[in-house]
Design a protein around this motif. Sequence first.
Motif, PDB file in Angstrom:
ATOM      1  N   ALA A 222      45.983  25.105  70.370  1.00 37.33           N
ATOM      2  CA  ALA A 222      44.949  24.146  70.749  1.00 37.33           C
ATOM      3  C   ALA A 222      45.134  23.767  72.209  1.00 37.33           C
ATOM      4  CB  ALA A 222      45.028  22.907  69.868  1.00 37.33           C
ATOM      5  N   CYS A 223      44.090  23.921  72.999  1.00 36.30           N
ATOM      6  CA  CYS A 223      44.166  23.678  74.438  1.00 36.30           C
ATOM      7  C   CYS A 223      43.152  22.619  74.835  1.00 36.30           C
ATOM      8  CB  CYS A 223      43.905  24.971  75.214  1.00 36.30           C
ATOM      9  SG  CYS A 223      45.166  26.238  74.965  1.00 36.30           S
ATOM     10  N   THR A 224      43.656  21.507  75.357  1.00 36.17           N
ATOM     11  CA  THR A 224      42.785  20.427  75.814  1.00 36.17           C
ATOM     12  C   THR A 224      43.057  20.047  77.259  1.00 36.17           C
ATOM     13  OG1 THR A 224      44.352  18.770  74.976  1.00 36.17           O
ATOM     14  CG2 THR A 224      42.585  19.463  73.486  1.00 36.17           C
ATOM     15  N   SER A 225      43.986  20.739  77.914  1.00 40.19           N
ATOM     16  CA  SER A 225      44.353  20.406  79.289  1.00 40.19           C
ATOM     17  C   SER A 225      44.719  21.690  80.023  1.00 40.19           C
ATOM     18  CB  SER A 225      45.544  19.453  79.311  1.00 40.19           C
ATOM     19  OG  SER A 225      46.716  20.106  78.835  1.00 40.19           O
ATOM     20  N   LEU A 251      33.917  27.629  79.865  1.00 44.48           N
ATOM     21  CA  LEU A 251      34.037  28.574  80.979  1.00 44.48           C
ATOM     22  C   LEU A 251      35.144  28.167  81.945  1.00 44.48           C
ATOM     23  CD1 LEU A 251      30.270  29.301  81.650  1.00 44.48           C
ATOM     24  CD2 LEU A 251      31.991  30.966  80.916  1.00 44.48           C
ATOM     25  N   ARG A 252      35.273  26.863  82.194  1.00 41.91           N
ATOM     26  CA  ARG A 252      36.358  26.404  83.071  1.00 41.91           C
ATOM     27  C   ARG A 252      37.721  26.705  82.456  1.00 41.91           C
ATOM     28  NH1 ARG A 252      32.515  22.281  84.456  1.00 41.91           N
ATOM     29  NH2 ARG A 252      33.086  21.026  82.640  1.00 41.91           N
ATOM     30  N   MET A 253      37.854  26.465  81.168  1.00 38.75           N
ATOM     31  CA  MET A 253      39.126  26.752  80.495  1.00 38.75           C
ATOM     32  C   MET A 253      39.415  28.256  80.502  1.00 38.75           C
ATOM     33  SD  MET A 253      40.279  23.772  79.315  1.00 38.75           S
ATOM     34  CE  MET A 253      40.843  23.372  77.675  1.00 38.75           C
ATOM     35  N   LEU A 254      38.385  29.059  80.285  1.00 39.90           N
ATOM     36  CA  LEU A 254      38.563  30.506  80.288  1.00 39.90           C
ATOM     37  C   LEU A 254      38.976  31.026  81.661  1.00 39.90           C
ATOM     38  CD1 LEU A 254      35.505  31.432  78.071  1.00 39.90           C
ATOM     39  CD2 LEU A 254      37.903  31.874  77.487  1.00 39.90           C
ATOM     40  N   GLU A 255      38.461  30.439  82.722  1.00 36.37           N
ATOM     41  CA  GLU A 255      38.844  30.866  84.058  1.00 36.37           C
ATOM     42  C   GLU A 255      40.295  30.483  84.353  1.00 36.37           C
ATOM     43  OE1 GLU A 255      38.886  32.847  87.429  1.00 36.37           O
ATOM     44  OE2 GLU A 255      37.256  32.916  85.944  1.00 36.37           O
ATOM     45  N   LEU A 256      40.694  29.288  83.941  1.00 37.80           N
ATOM     46  CA  LEU A 256      42.102  28.890  84.070  1.00 37.80           C
ATOM     47  C   LEU A 256      43.002  29.841  83.288  1.00 37.80           C
ATOM     48  CD1 LEU A 256      41.843  25.005  83.667  1.00 37.80           C
ATOM     49  CD2 LEU A 256      42.567  26.230  85.733  1.00 37.80           C
ATOM     50  N   TYR A 257      42.556  30.197  82.096  1.00 34.10           N
ATOM     51  CA  TYR A 257      43.323  31.116  81.247  1.00 34.10           C
ATOM     52  C   TYR A 257      43.449  32.482  81.925  1.00 34.10           C
ATOM     53  CZ  TYR A 257      44.853  33.409  76.925  1.00 34.10           C
ATOM     54  OH  TYR A 257      45.577  34.104  75.988  1.00 34.10           O
ATOM     55  N   ARG A 258      42.348  32.965  82.469  1.00 31.88           N
ATOM     56  CA  ARG A 258      42.353  34.273  83.125  1.00 31.88           C
ATOM     57  C   ARG A 258      43.330  34.292  84.298  1.00 31.88           C
ATOM     58  NH1 ARG A 258      39.916  37.020  87.364  1.00 31.88           N
ATOM     59  NH2 ARG A 258      39.433  39.210  86.872  1.00 31.88           N
ATOM     60  N   THR A 259      43.328  33.232  85.098  1.00 27.77           N
ATOM     61  CA  THR A 259      44.228  33.161  86.246  1.00 27.77           C
ATOM     62  C   THR A 259      45.690  33.217  85.796  1.00 27.77           C
ATOM     63  OG1 THR A 259      42.613  31.884  87.518  1.00 27.77           O
ATOM     64  CG2 THR A 259      44.914  31.756  88.223  1.00 27.77           C
TER      65      THR A 259
END
Length: 389
Positions: A222-225, A251-259
């Motif tokens: 679970a990711c909230t931050s 989308l913001r979380m996915l971009e953070l994840y991708r980085t």
Amino acid sequence: MPPDTAPVRVGAFLLSAQFPGQSHGEALERTVRASVEAERAGLDSVWLAEHHFVPYGVCPNAATLAALLLGRTRRIGIGTAVSVLSTSHPVALGEQAALLHLTSGGRFTLGVGRGGPWIDLDVFGSGVDAFEKGFPERLDLLLRWLRGSRVGADGPQFNFPEVPVVPQATESLRRPDLGSWLGLDDPSGPVRFPRQRQDTEGLGEELTTAGRPVAGPPVVVACTSPGGVKLAAERGLPMLLGMHSGDDDKLRMLELYRTAWLAAGRGEEQLRRVTRQHVAAGVAQVDDRTAAARATLLNAMPGWFEYGLGAHRTVDGRERKMRDPHQYTELLCDLHAVGTPKQCADRLLATAERTGIRRFALLAEGSGDREATLHNIARLGSEVLPQLG
């Protein structure tokens, strides 16, 4: 990258919510009945939440309830959303997960999270540090237990000599025979639709940095931050995103994840595969008219939010802010699959197309009523799933 043609898969998210005027037993019985109905309706999965000391959800151990439901069903996947690591010993949770993985033929998924700064931390003795600083150590110990044969620990929270892992989650699974898989021995009644088609390319697989599948039960975080997103990506684990997240937030979380994923040395092809494994929590309410679907939730959910979430006590008396229950319910209606069957399907497909997320855990019990919940799940299966392709 070519368009993703993997199927959109829909699961039911069940909190065992105690709506005002209901008993604990009524809330839990609704969850059990709804899970059996989800299998009959052809849904892909059921996701179970756990909470302590609050009527927001009266299931205190999602893995224990998952064990019951794995015994009551034959095909559907059962997952925790989530098992709270801040108040659970990682080895004890790992033993439970391995047991459920091996005895269910791989139908169990372990979702884990930090939880909140609640009084639970005092009651179970883990303390506020387990919530604020301890999640990475707890997650790493859990993963080593699920993926290893002998495990020891030498950290600030856990320190013990190496011991054998029993049972080992990495053992080869014994698959049910064809009759069992088809439900021919299922006493719960006929299946209206078969379980949704499985994406055989990497479904539920945690990937190593080299791109190889890891044995054992699937684990989601679970990711909230931003910190939680980075931790999940570094461990190669898919995310579970909360109900409050709209497509822009996703989308913001996915971009953070991708980085973070690429920084850990993993490639784009692996990222494409793990993106299919992310799970987005949401709400689903199906009706012949949009106004009727919204009215059902707006009549029931604000009272539950105020009654349930308002009961949370913080571990150290820190101030907490609560969303306005009516405004939050309206937000959920705006963000998620609430309306006619076509509107529900279009909403899910739009999120899948825009974000690449193709797995959904949809809160189906927002009416608070058992029969209405079962009817809502049945309509998801008979009227929404066929439109998802």
